[in-house]
Write a protein that holds these residues in place. Structure first.
Motif, mmCIF file in Angstrom:
data_model
loop_
_atom_site.group_PDB
_atom_site.id
_atom_site.type_symbol
_atom_site.label_atom_id
_atom_site.label_comp_id
_atom_site.label_asym_id
_atom_site.label_seq_id
_atom_site.Cartn_x
_atom_site.Cartn_y
_atom_site.Cartn_z
ATOM 1 N N MET A 1 0.844 -1.179 0.000
ATOM 2 C CA MET A 1 0.000 0.000 0.000
ATOM 3 C C MET A 1 0.889 1.242 0.000
ATOM 4 N N SER A 2 0.590 2.213 -0.851
ATOM 5 C CA SER A 2 1.430 3.396 -0.963
ATOM 6 C C SER A 2 1.120 4.404 0.148
ATOM 7 N N GLN A 3 2.120 5.188 0.442
ATOM 8 C CA GLN A 3 1.979 6.230 1.455
ATOM 9 C C GLN A 3 1.144 7.379 0.886
ATOM 10 N N PRO A 4 0.288 7.984 1.684
ATOM 11 C CA PRO A 4 -0.449 9.150 1.182
ATOM 12 C C PRO A 4 0.507 10.332 1.010
ATOM 13 N N ASP A 5 0.163 11.208 0.082
ATOM 14 C CA ASP A 5 0.979 12.409 -0.102
ATOM 15 C C ASP A 5 0.963 13.241 1.173
ATOM 16 N N PRO A 6 2.101 13.856 1.504
ATOM 17 C CA PRO A 6 2.097 14.739 2.677
ATOM 18 C C PRO A 6 1.160 15.915 2.414
ATOM 19 N N PRO A 7 0.670 16.538 3.455
ATOM 20 C CA PRO A 7 -0.244 17.666 3.250
ATOM 21 C C PRO A 7 0.445 18.798 2.492
ATOM 22 N N SER A 8 -0.312 19.459 1.651
ATOM 23 C CA SER A 8 0.252 20.578 0.892
ATOM 24 C C SER A 8 0.187 21.848 1.740
ATOM 25 N N PHE A 9 1.008 22.796 1.349
ATOM 26 C CA PHE A 9 1.100 24.047 2.089
ATOM 27 C C PHE A 9 1.316 25.152 1.066
ATOM 28 N N HIS A 10 0.439 26.120 1.029
ATOM 29 C CA HIS A 10 0.565 27.225 0.090
ATOM 30 C C HIS A 10 1.573 28.218 0.649
ATOM 31 N N LEU A 11 2.543 28.597 -0.166
ATOM 32 C CA LEU A 11 3.601 29.497 0.283
ATOM 33 C C LEU A 11 3.760 30.628 -0.712
ATOM 34 N N ARG A 12 3.772 31.834 -0.216
ATOM 35 C CA ARG A 12 4.003 33.003 -1.068
ATOM 36 C C ARG A 12 5.445 33.430 -0.904
#
Length: 89
Positions: free
Chosen positions: A1-12
């Motif tokens: 089973m594959s690992q879920p993608d890490p949470p995304s973070f919007h960066l300016r």
């Protein structure tokens, strides 16, 4: 089973900083470059720690003296490297 993608973070990022990161990323993706740089701040290598110690001392010097000191340090490192190379032979 594959690992879920890490949470995304919007960066300016300021455009100039983004351009610097893009230029220095080499084969890394921009995301990987940012992650590696952030990880280094939590586990800095000894050379970075040494640079942090020297930074205030350099800042106290004028530009000409800063340049002289950096050049002398570079020459010292070259000499040190030659000595290390001779010992390895």
């Amino acid at each position: 089973m594959s690992q879920p993608d890490p949470p995304s973070f919007h960066l300016r990022l300021p455009p100039s900083l983004k351009a610097q990161l893009q230029a220095s990323r080499g084969r890394n993706s921009l995301n990987r470059e940012i992650i590696e740089r952030l990880e280094q701040t939590f586990e800095p290598d000894p050379a970075l720690r040494f640079a942090e110690i020297l930074r205030p001392m350099l800042a106290a010097l004028n530009d000409v003296d800063q340049e002289k000191l950096v050049e002398l340090a570079a020459q010292a490192v070259e000499i040190w490297a030659k000595g290390s190379a001779r010992r390895r032979k």
